[in-house]
Design a protein around this motif. Structure first.
Motif, PDB file in Angstrom:
ATOM      1  N   UNK A 122      -7.900   0.485   4.786  1.00 13.24           N
ATOM      2  CA  UNK A 122      -7.619  -0.505   3.513  1.00 13.24           C
ATOM      3  C   UNK A 122      -8.879  -0.339   2.423  1.00 13.24           C
ATOM      4  N   UNK A 123      -8.417  -0.676   1.430  1.00 11.52           N
ATOM      5  CA  UNK A 123      -9.258  -0.713   0.244  1.00 11.52           C
ATOM      6  C   UNK A 123      -9.169  -2.080  -0.562  1.00 11.52           C
ATOM      7  N   UNK A 124     -10.288  -2.579  -0.888  1.00 10.10           N
ATOM      8  CA  UNK A 124     -10.424  -3.630  -1.618  1.00 10.10           C
ATOM      9  C   UNK A 124     -10.129  -3.263  -3.238  1.00 10.10           C
ATOM     10  N   UNK A 125      -8.771  -3.780  -3.773  1.00  9.57           N
ATOM     11  CA  UNK A 125      -8.470  -3.276  -4.998  1.00  9.57           C
ATOM     12  C   UNK A 125      -9.123  -3.882  -6.254  1.00  9.57           C
TER      13      UNK A 125
ATOM     14  N   UNK B  14      -6.719  -6.649  -0.311  1.00  7.89           N
ATOM     15  CA  UNK B  14      -7.014  -5.344   0.423  1.00  7.89           C
ATOM     16  C   UNK B  14      -5.487  -4.667   0.432  1.00  7.89           C
ATOM     17  N   UNK B  15      -5.470  -3.447  -0.071  1.00  8.70           N
ATOM     18  CA  UNK B  15      -4.144  -2.589   0.079  1.00  8.70           C
ATOM     19  C   UNK B  15      -4.428  -1.537   1.157  1.00  8.70           C
TER      20      UNK B  15
ATOM     21  N   UNK C  55       0.950  -1.243   0.088  1.00 10.36           N
ATOM     22  CA  UNK C  55      -0.117   0.085   0.007  1.00 10.36           C
ATOM     23  C   UNK C  55       0.973   1.398  -0.062  1.00 10.36           C
ATOM     24  N   UNK C  56       0.293   2.349   0.491  1.00  3.45           N
ATOM     25  CA  UNK C  56       0.838   3.556   0.471  1.00  3.45           C
ATOM     26  C   UNK C  56       0.673   4.536   1.780  1.00  3.45           C
ATOM     27  N   UNK C  57       1.638   5.293   1.845  1.00  2.00           N
ATOM     28  CA  UNK C  57       1.492   6.383   3.060  1.00  2.00           C
ATOM     29  C   UNK C  57       1.560   7.599   2.469  1.00  2.00           C
ATOM     30  N   UNK C  58       1.286   8.655   3.553  1.00  2.00           N
ATOM     31  CA  UNK C  58       1.290  10.027   3.326  1.00  2.00           C
ATOM     32  C   UNK C  58       1.552  10.610   4.574  1.00  2.00           C
TER      33      UNK C  58
ATOM     34  N   UNK D 164      -5.135   2.631  -5.800  1.00  2.00           N
ATOM     35  CA  UNK D 164      -5.713   2.116  -6.893  1.00  2.00           C
ATOM     36  C   UNK D 164      -4.885   2.349  -8.030  1.00  2.00           C
ATOM     37  N   UNK D 165      -4.333   3.581  -8.232  1.00  2.00           N
ATOM     38  CA  UNK D 165      -3.294   3.885  -9.238  1.00  2.00           C
ATOM     39  C   UNK D 165      -1.857   2.925  -9.172  1.00  2.00           C
ATOM     40  N   UNK D 166      -1.166   2.903  -8.127  1.00  2.00           N
ATOM     41  CA  UNK D 166      -0.174   1.933  -7.717  1.00  2.00           C
ATOM     42  C   UNK D 166      -0.554   0.441  -8.291  1.00  2.00           C
ATOM     43  N   UNK D 167      -1.550   0.272  -7.569  1.00  2.00           N
ATOM     44  CA  UNK D 167      -2.040  -1.359  -7.784  1.00  2.00           C
ATOM     45  C   UNK D 167      -2.308  -1.507  -9.137  1.00  2.00           C
TER      46      UNK D 167
END
Length: 437
Positions: free
Chosen positions: A144-147, A127-128, A85-88, A106-109
């Motif tokens: 988390x988001x289900x990609x 899940x990401x 996943x990603x962090x900010x 979503x863009x990264x995945x």
């Protein structure tokens, strides 16, 4: 209740350091391994600065640059490690930040999965994770988001720091001989056509590999066999595997057709996969190892093709008559170099070194892409030997078999054969042959 994330203590220290240094929003990637019960985060890396970036300071983010960074990092991760996943790090409103994180994850995945030559399995975690850290209050919000679901909503997740997360992770390794022959269309030997044909053949080969037999320690283990049964904490094991691939019988009936040349991908590569210590099964070891084999071969071929595409663009204005007369061109494939993530136990990341590159260039990339301060003596260059381009006609010289399949101690070659050119790719030992049809 949401997913749980067990996070290496060093990640907390890394994020804290970024909070102290940051002068604006900072983005980055979270790296680790998923399991059915929980995920393990072993490292984080910030998005490198883009010198030519015209993005305005403040809360504007360069999504294209973040996703390109994710693509490069994904290539540097051996089996068992992936971008989770990603962090900010930002002091903006959490709701606005969550929208940004959703777009990024979503863009990264999408970018990373576009390079995969396999389909998700039923037991793959989809899940990401996204992490928002406020640099002033140090408050952390994990979602988390289900990609797999474009309409997925944010779910709460548990983010817990722990020391020695991967100190007892096991490793499965293998050495595999690769031998592919890819026909190219008649009179079409440009890099774009090569790229398309190679990708199609790599997908076929990946499918064959997926259905192949995996022997661990010389035995075919039942899928639910626990590899680390009886292990004590902080004690890791290394397993040696063999992958046995059966050729696709359907290809024996293919129609004979004219072609402008062929691409021969041959050689031997070193592959490895890391397994979390939460009762990993033989099925997981096989899946992660096979995916690493496919990824490392595809990555190296893609790296050379990208260079060929670039050189073709640069030479479009010049005459190509000299190249048309040439029967053979040779290009060396990069070989695989491993670097330990020191704070995370035995786990390593990797990079690919071309024959004309110094080790300092590898350490520079590790710093830029993964923010790892590695010395040249930290790098493991023993697993693969750079190929040497023979002075004789490589197409006429057979490549000798390895005496011991599991110990790659020779040059590897991935070859590509084409109508007017031959490319030699040296990886751990790989070569690309291009020969006239």
């Amino acid at each position: 209740m949401g997913r749980g994330y067990i996070v290496e203590d060093a990640v907390e220290g890394y994020l804290t350091k970024l909070c102290e240094q940051q002068a604006g929003a900072v983005t980055g990637l979270l790296i680790g391994q998923s399991s059915a019960q929980r995920d393990f985060v072993v490292m984080a890396t910030r998005t490198p600065q883009r010198e030519e970036s015209t993005v305005a300071a403040g809360n504007s983010l360069d999504k294209e640059w973040v996703t390109e960074h994710a693509r490069q990092v994904s290539r540097m991760l051996p089996g068992g490690l992936s971008v989770l996943g990603v962090f900010i790090i930002s002091d903006t409103d959490s709701k606005d930040t969550l929208t940004t994180l959703r777009q990024l994850v979503f863009a990264v995945e999408n970018v990373i999965s576009s390079e995969h030559l396999w389909n998700l399995a039923d037991d793959d975690v989809t899940d990401c994770v996204t992490l928002h850290v406020n640099p002033k209050t140090r408050k952390t919000i994990c979602r988390t988001f289900d990609i797999k679901d474009p309409k997925s909503l944010a779910k709460p997740a548990d983010w817990k720091y722990q020391s020695g997360v991967c100190s007892s992770w096991s490793m499965v390794t293998c050495c595999l001989n690769v031998d592919m022959l890819v026909p190219l269309p008649d009179n079409r030997t440009d890099a774009e056509i090569m790229d398309k044909c190679l990708k199609e053949e790599l997908r076929v080969w990946a499918h064959q590999l997926e259905s192949g037999v995996c022997l661990i320690g010389g035995k075919k283990l039942a899928e639910d066999t626990e590899l680390t049964g009886g292990q004590k904490r902080n004690v890791r094991q290394t397993y040696t595997a063999q992958l046995l691939i059966t050729p696709d019988d359907r290809r024996l009936t293919d129609v004979v057709q004219r072609c402008g040349g062929s691409v021969s991908v041959r050689g031997s590569i070193h592959s490895r996969a890391y397994l979390h210590s939460n009762k990993p099964k033989a099925k997981l070891a096989e899946k992660l190892l096979k995916r690493d084999v496919v990824s490392t071969v595809a990555t190296r071929v893609q790296m050379v093709l990208e260079e060929l595409l670039t050189s073709e663009e640069e030479s479009k204005s010049s005459s190509s008559s000299s190249r048309d007369k040439q029967q053979t061109e040779q290009f060396c494939l990069p070989h695989r170099v491993f670097c330990p993530v020191k704070v995370s136990g035995p786990v390593c990341v990797c990079d690919y070194q071309f024959s004309d590159e110094a080790l300092s260039e590898v350490t520079d990339r590790l710093k830029e892409m993964l923010d790892i301060d590695a010395a040249e003596e930290d790098l493991d260059t023993r697993q693969e030997t750079p190929a040497e381009i023979p002075e004789t006609d490589v197409a006429a010289e057979p490549i000798g078999e390895t005496a011991e399949v599991l110990e790659p101690k020779r040059n590897n070659y991935i070859g590509v054969a084409m109508a007017t050119a031959v490319a030699l790719l040296a990886t751990a030992a790989s070569m690309l042959y291009l020969s006239d049809a």
